[in-house]
Scaffold this motif. Sequence first.
Motif, PDB file in Angstrom:
ATOM      1  N   TRP A  55      10.602   0.564  -1.638  1.00  0.00           N
ATOM      2  CA  TRP A  55      10.065  -0.685  -2.171  1.00  0.00           C
ATOM      3  C   TRP A  55       9.375  -0.495  -3.531  1.00  0.00           C
ATOM      4  O   TRP A  55       8.235  -0.893  -3.735  1.00  0.00           O
ATOM      5  CB  TRP A  55       9.120  -1.335  -1.157  1.00  0.00           C
ATOM      6  N   GLU A  56      10.123   0.111  -4.443  1.00  0.00           N
ATOM      7  CA  GLU A  56       9.629   0.251  -5.807  1.00  0.00           C
ATOM      8  C   GLU A  56       9.749  -1.071  -6.571  1.00  0.00           C
ATOM      9  O   GLU A  56       9.142  -1.244  -7.624  1.00  0.00           O
ATOM     10  CB  GLU A  56      10.417   1.344  -6.547  1.00  0.00           C
ATOM     11  N   LYS A  57      10.525  -2.003  -6.028  1.00  0.00           N
ATOM     12  CA  LYS A  57      10.679  -3.311  -6.658  1.00  0.00           C
ATOM     13  C   LYS A  57      10.798  -4.378  -5.570  1.00  0.00           C
ATOM     14  O   LYS A  57      11.201  -4.094  -4.430  1.00  0.00           O
ATOM     15  CB  LYS A  57      11.912  -3.337  -7.554  1.00  0.00           C
ATOM     16  N   ALA A 100       9.951  -5.200   4.723  1.00  0.00           N
ATOM     17  CA  ALA A 100       9.603  -3.774   4.787  1.00  0.00           C
ATOM     18  C   ALA A 100       9.266  -3.373   6.218  1.00  0.00           C
ATOM     19  O   ALA A 100       9.625  -2.267   6.659  1.00  0.00           O
ATOM     20  CB  ALA A 100       8.426  -3.477   3.860  1.00  0.00           C
ATOM     21  N   TYR A 101       8.575  -4.250   6.931  1.00  0.00           N
ATOM     22  CA  TYR A 101       8.273  -3.969   8.344  1.00  0.00           C
ATOM     23  C   TYR A 101       9.564  -3.867   9.157  1.00  0.00           C
ATOM     24  O   TYR A 101       9.749  -2.919   9.924  1.00  0.00           O
ATOM     25  CB  TYR A 101       7.375  -5.057   8.920  1.00  0.00           C
ATOM     26  N   ASP A 151      17.948  -0.192   2.971  1.00  0.00           N
ATOM     27  CA  ASP A 151      18.341  -0.329   1.563  1.00  0.00           C
ATOM     28  C   ASP A 151      18.025   0.985   0.849  1.00  0.00           C
ATOM     29  O   ASP A 151      16.909   1.199   0.374  1.00  0.00           O
ATOM     30  CB  ASP A 151      17.572  -1.493   0.926  1.00  0.00           C
ATOM     31  N   PHE A 152      19.002   1.869   0.765  1.00  0.00           N
ATOM     32  CA  PHE A 152      18.769   3.174   0.170  1.00  0.00           C
ATOM     33  C   PHE A 152      18.419   3.078  -1.313  1.00  0.00           C
ATOM     34  O   PHE A 152      17.781   3.975  -1.860  1.00  0.00           O
ATOM     35  CB  PHE A 152      19.989   4.076   0.372  1.00  0.00           C
ATOM     36  N   GLN A 203       0.865  -1.180   0.000  1.00  0.00           N
ATOM     37  CA  GLN A 203       0.000   0.000   0.000  1.00  0.00           C
ATOM     38  C   GLN A 203       0.897   1.224   0.000  1.00  0.00           C
ATOM     39  O   GLN A 203       2.052   1.160   0.434  1.00  0.00           O
ATOM     40  CB  GLN A 203      -0.909   0.011   1.236  1.00  0.00           C
ATOM     41  N   ARG A 204       0.338   2.348  -0.428  1.00  0.00           N
ATOM     42  CA  ARG A 204       1.137   3.569  -0.476  1.00  0.00           C
ATOM     43  C   ARG A 204       0.393   4.707   0.211  1.00  0.00           C
ATOM     44  O   ARG A 204      -0.836   4.778   0.176  1.00  0.00           O
ATOM     45  CB  ARG A 204       1.476   3.946  -1.914  1.00  0.00           C
ATOM     46  N   THR A 205       1.157   5.571   0.846  1.00  0.00           N
ATOM     47  CA  THR A 205       0.587   6.751   1.490  1.00  0.00           C
ATOM     48  C   THR A 205       0.226   7.789   0.438  1.00  0.00           C
ATOM     49  O   THR A 205       0.490   7.608  -0.758  1.00  0.00           O
ATOM     50  CB  THR A 205       1.588   7.363   2.476  1.00  0.00           C
TER      51      THR A 205
END
Length: 304
Positions: free
Chosen positions: A165-167, A174-175, A159-160, A109-111
């Motif tokens: 998380w574009e991929k 992610a959590y 992970d800069f 999901q995205r903000t």
Amino acid sequence: MNITDINQLPTQKGKVAIITGANIGLGLETARFLIQKDITIVMACRSQQKAMHARNLLLKDVPDARIDVILIDLNSLQSVRDFVINFTDKYDRLDYLINNAGLMIPPLQRTEEGFESQLGVNYLSHFLLTGLLLPILEKTENSRVVALGSLAHRKGKIDFKNLNWEKDYHNFKAYCQSKLACVMFGFELDRRLKKSKSSVTSVIAHPGASLTNLGRYAPALINNIVMKIGTPFLNSAAMGAIPTIHAALGEDIEGGDYIGPASLLELRGYASKKVKATKYAQDEHLAKSLWETSERLVHFNYPI
């Protein structure tokens, strides 16, 4: 600090606390503790209806408690800014900022700004909220900021190259990254506050393994197994809130402390203690890079 120590803490009448996500789980139990010490609570919640329901539950326990509701949606940086305006219009002090609200392992999901939801809600919105509230925290003698970490930070990496998380999205990774960011933020904020000789204290707390609404995105089978088998080995929400209360009110607390359950593996219990974060979480160079990246992402530069 154990539950008896908490109950014996002196009154904090006249002090003000903000708790994000105060309508449920750890946030609600944290509020329940704080109102017993005469602290004015500002419930920073997304839903007016849910916040008012929780407020009414708390008032049944402590009828004369001072409990305010100011809406905030951590999926929106503009909502964070609006919250700060609304809060500072009503209050001239802030003793405790408890950055409690969070998401765990949702589907991608995205903000509103396009951030991966766990990065945005758990970390970036609290990063901005703290920065915007820093002037009123500075005006309040011996104020504290409490960041909510997690045992999951131990599995996290920043992970800069794929921070948002574009991929290759993985909800648990992610959590872990988002909670690691929260822990690193708490340490870096402490370093910067000390360097500027501020009286504000930055502390981190984690609840251990707790039964809260954070697990709502887990598969139903996993939740059923946890409820049937794992309950005796997990904290209740009230137990999980103890490290946060210790971090906020403990008289032994110093800037940069990390508080967790006082048990084997820091999983559960009615007591808390100072614990250790990973060396990775305490990497100052990495924390500086994350801080500078976060300032760019939220379009806000800290005054320290």
